[in-house]
Design a protein around this motif. Structure first.
Motif: not given
Length: 193
Positions: A165-167, A187, A189, A192
């Motif tokens: 996961p990354r923003r 945001s 992100k 998932r």
């Protein structure tokens, strides 16, 4: 970058058929896990030991039922991605995974960007389904946030999310579309599920 195969992945006839199979498969999961306990519940008082069967089935099924129900409703995200993004053919690798680890696929989108995606909600061995093209994959979506992959031909659409996961920066090219189809949150992100 590869050439788009159609305006939207949904316009490719085998994709629509593959999506219908996906819906049928996920509905079968829900019915196979939720149906027997409901039948046992309806039989309590009419058939001996129906209450015991209901209790046992509930204990065995309850941990899995929420996942298959969520997977059934998340199929709508797959449809939204297929209707918004075109299929593009890419080179790919299917890394060998140890037992119990998530199924992943690695797609080099350019010289400077390679994405590793997890196949969700349940692992699928896409390399076995690729047939003549195990080193190629069709991808519809945004490489930063995930999307849908299928073996070449578009007949087996499967949702993929970034393995790590990354923003990302909010806004920019493609962010609005990715947000509208549910690939990314406000945001920045990636989703998932």
């Amino acid at each position: 970058m590869s050439l788009a195969l159609t305006k939207a992945a949904w316009d490719h006839p085998p994709t629509a058929v593959g999506y219908k199979r996906l819906v049928t498969r996920r509905l079968g999961w829900v019915l196979s896990l939720g149906g027997p306990p409901l039948i046992a519940l309806a039989c309590i008082g009419r058939i001996p030991h129906a209450g015991t069967c209901f209790a046992l089935m509930t204990m065995l099924v309850f941990p899995y039922l929420p996942w298959v129900v969520i997977a059934y409703f998340r199929r709508l995200r797959v449809a939204a991605v297929l209707q918004a993004y075109p299929w593009r053919e890419w080179r790919c690798r299917h890394p060998v995974r140890p037992p119990g680890s998530p199924a992943t696929i690695v797609i080099p989108f350019g010289d400077d960007f390679t994405a590793t995606f997890r196949i969700i909600p349940f692992p699928v061995i896409l390399a076995a389904l690729d047939g003549d093209h195990p080193d190629r994959i069709w991808f519809a979506g945004d490489p930063r946030f995930g999307g849908v992959v299928s073996p070449v031909g578009g007949h087996y659409p499967v949702r993929v999310v970034p393995h790590t996961p990354r923003r990302e920066e909010c806004g920019g090219e493609g962010f609005g579309l990715a947000r509208r189809v549910g690939l990314v949150r406000a945001s920045g992100k990636a989703t998932r599920t």
